[in-house]
Every structure is written in structure tokens, then in C-alpha cells.
Enzyme design. Structure first.
Site, short mmCIF file in Angstrom:
data_model
loop_
_atom_site.label_atom_id
_atom_site.label_comp_id
_atom_site.label_asym_id
_atom_site.label_seq_id
_atom_site.Cartn_x
_atom_site.Cartn_y
_atom_site.Cartn_z
N THR A 98 -4.61 6.68 0.15
CA THR A 98 -5.95 6.74 0.75
C THR A 98 -6.15 5.65 1.80
O THR A 98 -7.13 5.69 2.55
CB THR A 98 -7.06 6.62 -0.33
OG1 THR A 98 -6.89 5.40 -1.04
CG2 THR A 98 -6.99 7.79 -1.30
N GLY A 99 -5.26 4.68 1.85
CA GLY A 99 -5.32 3.63 2.87
C GLY A 99 -4.70 4.13 4.17
O GLY A 99 -4.10 5.21 4.21
N ASP A 136 0.85 -1.19 0.00
CA ASP A 136 0.00 0.00 0.00
C ASP A 136 0.89 1.24 0.00
O ASP A 136 1.89 1.28 0.71
CB ASP A 136 -0.92 0.02 1.24
CG ASP A 136 -2.23 0.73 0.98
OD1 ASP A 136 -3.29 0.12 1.09
OD2 ASP A 136 -2.19 1.94 0.61
N ASN A 137 0.52 2.25 -0.79
CA ASN A 137 1.30 3.49 -0.75
C ASN A 137 0.70 4.48 0.26
O ASN A 137 1.20 5.60 0.40
CB ASN A 137 1.42 4.13 -2.14
CG ASN A 137 0.11 4.69 -2.65
OD1 ASN A 137 -0.94 4.47 -2.04
ND2 ASN A 137 0.16 5.40 -3.76
N THR A 195 -20.21 -0.57 -1.36
CA THR A 195 -19.94 -1.45 -0.22
C THR A 195 -19.71 -0.57 1.00
O THR A 195 -19.17 0.54 0.87
CB THR A 195 -18.70 -2.32 -0.53
OG1 THR A 195 -18.97 -3.05 -1.72
CG2 THR A 195 -18.39 -3.29 0.60
N TYR A 224 -11.43 7.54 -12.89
CA TYR A 224 -11.67 6.27 -12.19
C TYR A 224 -12.29 5.25 -13.14
O TYR A 224 -11.80 4.13 -13.27
CB TYR A 224 -12.59 6.53 -11.00
CG TYR A 224 -12.83 5.32 -10.12
CD1 TYR A 224 -11.79 4.71 -9.44
CD2 TYR A 224 -14.12 4.81 -9.94
CE1 TYR A 224 -12.02 3.61 -8.60
CE2 TYR A 224 -14.36 3.72 -9.11
CZ TYR A 224 -13.30 3.13 -8.45
OH TYR A 224 -13.53 2.05 -7.63
#
Ligand code: UDP
Length: 313
Positions: free
Chosen positions: A35-36, A31-32, A175, A145
Site C-alpha cells: 500500500t506504500g 516496505d513491501n 491522521t 486490522y
């Protein structure tokens, strides 16, 4: 089983890591952290079968040793996030997907792409089946996107056709659940945050647009089953229980016991007017359908957001 997951610190990615660990996998998360968040995998800190690497998948990386599955789940996914990071979004779907496909090819691994219902754009067919080719504005604000994911699907199919790679493509519909980012602008965190603070709930447009919300554990179960299947073409994963955004706001207001007002703001450009998955294919191919009713899922999500508010306070 050794599995590499990109986007492992994201909302759905981190839940998928949990499921893989339960199934006995060793998981290498990439993960960079654009946004995580490390918070989403903090509970795995002492898990010897899990590692999170700070890695941008659009840049070169090596994974040592054998790999059985490659899960490509990295991308900004909320309209706010991808509108703020349009180039990064296009890069991760194109160059990032290419690197993950190459990894799968090099290791002889199975490959999963998490794609999106945004492939259908502002759909003219309802509900949306996988056979519908979509109504995407290729130069609109959401195109970074939509087209990135459509390109990623095309690239995945090309690797399957050219190299016989064992690939799966999931088209994920809306979700929700714990670990959604409080400020990612999506309707679930936005309404929950506003309702819990007693601030006005912001409906874009007149609230007549529809969405269908799937609880994250159902979604992850669908992804896992898809990975075990032989299906190479895209499969919709989502909950067909459809409601208008106005109904959704009222439901959240009632469930949180909030006294928030409802305010109406302009509808963003190209906001899809209706969205509901046709899940006949997932049902027929791998016997999947969502099990968690909206109220149950919302209760669990409200609990998470309440805790987040307590931490922030
Ligand atoms: N929406 C809204 N108020 C908000 C955030 C979103 O009315 O504060 C609407 C948005 O315009 C869209 C729907 O809720 O019609 C779902 O938006 P979201 O950003 O969650 O995801 P999308 O399905 O559009 O990708």
C-alpha cells in the site's frame, strides 16, 4: 543514530523518515509496497543517509551493523486496503511485528509500535482514554486490522516484560495530510478527490458519525516525543477537535470551492459511531498537543491533491 523504519514508503512512515533525517538519523526504510509508494520517498533519492529496501517484514531479513531505534510502522491502514488484504494485514501485525521486535532485541535498540484507535473498536466510552479496553467485534470485517494491532500491542508488551526491551506504543487516531493515497478510500482523500473533480461526495450512513482529524506533522512530532519518553504503555496521539462526517464534507466543499452534491450511501458494517482521543496522557507525559488547526492542515492537503490531479491529468 541509525534507525530502521518499516512502512517507510507509507503516508505516516515517510513523514516520520523526514523527521528522523532532520534530527540527524541515518534511516533504513523497509516496505513491501503493498500500500506504500516509492513516490512518497522520491524526494530522498539523493539523501545519503536514507535507503529504502523493498522488503516484506513478514519474511526473513538481516540488517547489518548497529541499530539504535526500530520503528514498526508497516500495515495497510485504510478500511478499503485492509478489507482487500485481510490476511496480509494479520500477518504484518503478528509475524511482521515479531521480526521487528527480534531485530530490536538483537541490536539492543529502542522499539516503537504504531498502533491505532481501532483498538477501541466502536467505542462505548467517549472520548477514548488509554484505560478503556475497547469494543471490538473480533469476527467482523474490520477485525483483521483491529485484532492484528491488538495482538501487536500484546506482543510488544510481552517483549518488554520478558526481555526488558525499551518499547513505546502509540495509538494513532485519524491522521491526514500530503502523501495520503488518492484511492485508499479514506474519508479525507475520498472527499477531496470528489470535491476537486466536482463529483458527488459520498457520505456513508447519515453523516452523524464523528471523527477527529490530526495533521501529519503534529502526529509525527508526537511519535518523536513518545520515543524519547520512558512511557511503556500505549499513548493516544490525535487531535481532539471532533466533527461529524457531514460537517466535514461541508467544510471540504466550502474550502475547495466545489459545487459537488452530497450523496448518502449505506454505512459499512461496524463503522465506529464516534471517535475522539483523550490526549491527557500525551500532554502530561511528554508535553505534546497538536498545533495545526484543521483549516490550515486542510489547505496544505488540498494543495497536494490539486497537484496530484494536475500530474494525473
Ligand atoms: N466515510 C464516508 N465516505 C467516504 C469514506 C468514509 O462517509 O467516502 C466515513 C466512514 O464511514 C467513517 C469516516 O468517514 O465513518 C472515516 O472513515 P475512514 O475510512 O477515513 O477511516 P476510519 O476512521 O473509519 O478508520
Amino acid at each position: 543514530m541509525r534507525t530502521v523504519v518499516s512502512g517507510a514508503a507509507g503516508f505516516i512512515g515517510s513523514h516520520m523518515c523526514d523527521r528522523l533525517l532532520v534530527e540527524g538519523h541515518t534511516v533504513i526504510g523497509l516496505d513491501n509496497l503493498l500500500t506504500g509508494s516509492r513516490r512518497n520517498t522520491a524526494h530522498l533519492e539523493n539523501e545519503s543517509r536514507f535507503r529504502l529496501l523493498h522488503q516484506d517484514i513478514t519474511e526473513h531479513f538481516d540488517i547489518e551493523g548497529p541499530v539504535d531505534w526500530v520503528l514498526n510502522m508497516a500495515s495497510p491502514a485504510s478500511p478499503k486496503d485492509y478489507l482487500e488484504n485481510p490476511i496480509e494485514t494479520l500477518d504484518v501485525g503478528s509475524a511482521g511485528t515479531r521480526r521487528m521486535l527480534e531485530l530490536a532485541r538483537e541490536k539492543g535498540a529502542r522499539f516503537l509500535l504504531t498502533s491505532t484507535s481501532e483498538c477501541y473498536g466502536d467505542p462505548l466510552a467517549h472520548p477514548q482514554a488509554e484505560t478503556y479496553w475497547g469494543n471490538v467485534n473480533p469476527v467482523g470485517p474490520r477485525s483483521c486490522y483491529d485484532e492484528s494491532k491488538r495482538f501487536a500491542e500484546a506482543l510488544t508488551m510481552a517483549y518488554h516484560r520478558k526481555f526488558g526491551l525499551r518499547t513505546n506504543i502509540a495509538r494513532i487516531f485519524n491522521t491526514y495530510g500530503p502523501r495520503m493515497k488518492l484511492d485508499d478510500g479514506r474519508v479525507v482523500p475520498a472527499f477531496l478527490d470528489q470535491a476537486l473533480r466536482g463529483e458527488p461526495m459520498t457520505i456513508f450512513g447519515d453523516g452523524s458519525q464523528t471523527r477527529s482529524f490530526c495533521y501529519v506533522s503534529d502526529l509525527v512530532d508526537g511519535l518523536y516525543r513518545l520515543l524519547l519518553s520512558e512511557e511503556r504503555y500505549p499513548v493516544n496521539l490525535g487531535n481532539p477537535c471532533e466533527l461529524t462526517i457531514l460537517e466535514f464534507a461541508q467544510r471540504i466543499r466550502q474550502m475547495t470551492g466545489s459545487r459537488s452534491d452530497i450523496t448518502f450511501l449505506p454505512l459499512p458494517e461496524d463503522d465506529p459511531k464516534q471517535r475522539r482521543p483523550d490526549i491527557s496522557k500525551a500532554r502530561a507525559v511528554f508535553g505534546w498537543e497538536p498545533k495545526v488547526p484543521l483549516d490550515d492542515g486542510l489547505r496544505l492537503t488540498i494543495e497536494y491533491f490539486r497537484d496530484m490531479h494536475t500530474v494525473a491529468a
